[in-house]
Design an enzyme around this catalytic site. Structure first.
Site, PDB file in Angstrom:
ATOM      1  N   GLU A 286       0.840  -1.220   0.000  1.00  0.00           N
ATOM      2  CA  GLU A 286       0.000   0.000   0.000  1.00  0.00           C
ATOM      3  C   GLU A 286       0.865   1.258   0.000  1.00  0.00           C
ATOM      4  OE1 GLU A 286      -2.194  -0.280   3.664  1.00  0.00           O
ATOM      5  OE2 GLU A 286      -3.247  -2.098   3.086  1.00  0.00           O
ATOM      6  N   TYR A 329       3.752  18.866  11.204  1.00  0.00           N
ATOM      7  CA  TYR A 329       4.790  17.920  11.680  1.00  0.00           C
ATOM      8  C   TYR A 329       6.165  18.564  11.774  1.00  0.00           C
ATOM      9  CZ  TYR A 329       1.359  14.940   9.219  1.00  0.00           C
ATOM     10  OH  TYR A 329       0.216  14.359   8.743  1.00  0.00           O
ATOM     11  N   CYS A 355      -3.125  33.919   8.691  1.00  0.00           N
ATOM     12  CA  CYS A 355      -2.979  34.582   9.991  1.00  0.00           C
ATOM     13  C   CYS A 355      -2.737  33.580  11.105  1.00  0.00           C
ATOM     14  CB  CYS A 355      -4.218  35.406  10.269  1.00  0.00           C
ATOM     15  SG  CYS A 355      -4.485  36.581   8.951  1.00  0.00           S
TER      16      CYS A 355
HETATM   17  N1  LLP Z   1      -1.733   2.167   4.250  1.00  0.00           N
HETATM   18  C1  LLP Z   1      -2.299   2.702   5.349  1.00  0.00           C
HETATM   19  C2  LLP Z   1      -3.257   1.908   6.106  1.00  0.00           C
HETATM   20  C3  LLP Z   1      -1.966   4.008   5.742  1.00  0.00           C
HETATM   21  O1  LLP Z   1      -2.521   4.511   6.839  1.00  0.00           O
HETATM   22  C4  LLP Z   1      -1.036   4.753   4.977  1.00  0.00           C
HETATM   23  C5  LLP Z   1      -0.694   6.117   5.353  1.00  0.00           C
HETATM   24  C6  LLP Z   1      -0.486   4.164   3.834  1.00  0.00           C
HETATM   25  C7  LLP Z   1      -0.845   2.866   3.501  1.00  0.00           C
HETATM   26  C8  LLP Z   1       0.502   4.871   2.935  1.00  0.00           C
HETATM   27  O2  LLP Z   1       1.680   5.115   3.605  1.00  0.00           O
HETATM   28  P1  LLP Z   1       2.957   5.735   2.842  1.00  0.00           P
HETATM   29  O3  LLP Z   1       3.469   4.689   1.877  1.00  0.00           O
HETATM   30  O4  LLP Z   1       2.513   6.954   2.161  1.00  0.00           O
HETATM   31  O5  LLP Z   1       3.927   6.000   3.931  1.00  0.00           O
HETATM   32  N2  LLP Z   1       0.122  12.998   6.394  1.00  0.00           N
HETATM   33  C9  LLP Z   1       1.357  12.356   6.778  1.00  0.00           C
HETATM   34  C10 LLP Z   1       1.389  10.897   6.405  1.00  0.00           C
HETATM   35  C11 LLP Z   1       0.207  10.121   6.949  1.00  0.00           C
HETATM   36  C12 LLP Z   1       0.246   8.680   6.519  1.00  0.00           C
HETATM   37  C13 LLP Z   1      -1.066   8.049   6.787  1.00  0.00           C
HETATM   38  N3  LLP Z   1      -1.167   6.678   6.381  1.00  0.00           N
HETATM   39  C14 LLP Z   1       2.523  13.130   6.168  1.00  0.00           C
HETATM   40  O6  LLP Z   1       2.281  14.128   5.499  1.00  0.00           O
HETATM   41  O7  LLP Z   1       3.674  12.777   6.381  1.00  0.00           O
END
Ligand code: LLP
Length: 425
Positions: A286, A329, A355
């Site tokens: 994923e 973050y 703002c």
């Molecule tokens: N699968 C599930 C169940 C997830 O919760 C996520 C991301 C992914 C796959 C994909 O993960 P990736 O390969 O993108 O690491 N907004 C945060 C990141 C939140 C990630 C949430 N879940 C940021 O901007 O760093």
């Protein structure tokens, strides 16, 4: 390789100069590179093929939440991608983009009945279920439709992904998944519900992981559970290892996707040979950030230079509502001038017009800039536009997709009237 490079002092996406895009569509604008998206997706697909997992042996389900623009989904779908969704809205996007719903997996802790119904009517591949009440709800909804829902349980392997606490999800204290010690019992509940078909195990431990050791540790826990399920007479069709591989924002050196997948398939194959009678098992991924993160930038124009007491500010026309990651973050994004200048640089905080003191995009950056200059906020393809808001009644940015020396608008800039179109006095 990066597809955002300088030619004659001008930042390009592939063969397209970014200032051409700014001239045509204005700023702030998100710009994505087709070549980069393709290359990043193929890093997964090729590694799967190289390890003997063609068509059915593996499926990359791109995580829609990281960047859900229809053109991005369409491009990935044409390359063979499946999709990991977390809402009915994301499913509707996949459908609108021409994605194959039979390659969709549905994650998330709070699926509503309507979302379940929508997903069942489109025969998605699997629901990643995160609690016993969700199992019962899904069973009821499937029964009301005369269907059986394929389910995988998201287990929480209690592995520390060693990433930012807000984006780690596989620890005991997180809201996600089913505690490892409760997993077997929960599988028994699932197997006893007539409108559910148990097909897999799922886990996702966090995001922006640089090292694959925690992912392989989580895989070991998943395999241990698969053995217990086998002994209990519950057979699986797939293992879903989630996403999480990180990217380079600054100096980080994330594990290469091909290396990680090589190690992962090796472990799975050893286990299949030793404990699973060499039965085939599909492996699902994923990934989000590792596919889109470095395939996108946010371009912005410097409005004012402000020389405060002990800081210099470059006030730009992009803000925290466009790119939330720094405010949320304290995330670091590179800032590069679109046209390089030879003047001597100064140290600036790059801030937006919203703002809030938290409205900054970058701090203490050495830049040679003048008002009217264009800047690119780098590595903004993942969790950029999808987390954007309309705070301060700011329309969301335009989005553009580059392909070689061609580019096209894939989302119009929002107008103020779009923002209050659904409101009544
Ligand atoms: N699968 C599930 C169940 C997830 O919760 C996520 C991301 C992914 C796959 C994909 O993960 P990736 O390969 O993108 O690491 N907004 C945060 C990141 C939140 C990630 C949430 N879940 C940021 O901007 O760093």
């Amino acid at each position: 390789m990066s597809h955002f490079t300088y030619t004659n002092g001008k930042l390009h996406a592939e063969q397209t100069a970014l200032d051409r895009i700014a001239a045509e569509f204005g700023t702030p604008t998100y710009i994505y590179s087709s070549a980069s998206l393709t290359e990043n997706f193929l890093a997964y697909a090729t590694a799967c093929q190289q390890h003997g997992r063609g068509n059915k042996g593996a499926l990359v389900c791109y995580s829609v939440k990281s960047n859900s623009n229809l053109a991005v989904l369409s491009l990935l779908s044409k390359l063979g991608s499946g999709f990991d969704i977390v809402s009915g809205g994301e499913l509707e996007r996949v459908i609108a983009a021409g994605g194959d719903t039979k390659k969709v997996i549905f994650s998330g802790v709070g699926k509503s009945r309507d979302e379940m119904r929508l997903a069942l009517s489109h025969e998605i591949l699997c629901f990643n279920v995160e609690s016993i009440p969700e199992l019962h709800r899904l069973n009821d909804v499937a029964a009301s439709m005369g269907k059986r829902a394929r389910v995988s349980l998201r287990v929480n392997p209690d592995v520390d992904p060693k990433t930012h606490p807000y984006i780690s999800t596989g620890l005991k204290e997180n809201k996600f998944g089913i505690a490892f010690e409760d997993a077997l019992e929960t599988y028994r509940v699932a197997a006893g519900l007539p409108h559910l078909e148990v097909t897999g195990i799922d886990c996702h431990i966090g995001s922006q992981l640089l090292d694959d050791a925690p992912l392989l540790e989580a895989l070991d826990k998943v395999i241990e559970l698969a053995d217990q399920l086998h002994a209990a007479g519950i057979e699986l069709h797939h293992l879903d290892i989630g996403g999480g591989i990180g990217i380079t924002y600054d100096q980080e050196q994330p594990v290469a996707v091909g290396d990680y997948l090589g190690r992962l398939f090796k472990r799975i194959d050893q286990w299949r040979a030793a404990n699973y009678n060499n039965k085939p098992i599909t492996v699902l991924f994923e990934p989000g950030r590792s596919i889109v993160g470095n395939a996108g930038v946010l371009i912005t124009e410097v409005q004012y230079l402000k020389h405060g007491g002990n800081k210099n500010f470059a006030v730009v026309d992009a803000a925290m509502n466009d790119l939330m990651r720094p405010a949320m973050y304290e995330a670091w994004h590179g800032v590069q001038p679109i046209n390089q200048r030879s003047e001597s640089p100064k140290i600036y905080d790059v801030v937006g017009p919203v703002c809030e003191s938290g409205d900054w995009l970058a701090r203490d950056r050495t830049l040679a800039v003048e008002s009217g200059d264009l800047l690119a906020i780098m590595s903004a393809g993942a969790y950029g536009m999808t987390m954007a808001s309309n705070y301060n009644t700011r329309g969301r940015a335009a989005e553009v997709l580059v392909d070689g020396d061609q580019f096209r608008l894939i989302r119009k800039r929002e107008k103020s009237s779009d923002l209050f179109a659904l409101e009544n006095i």
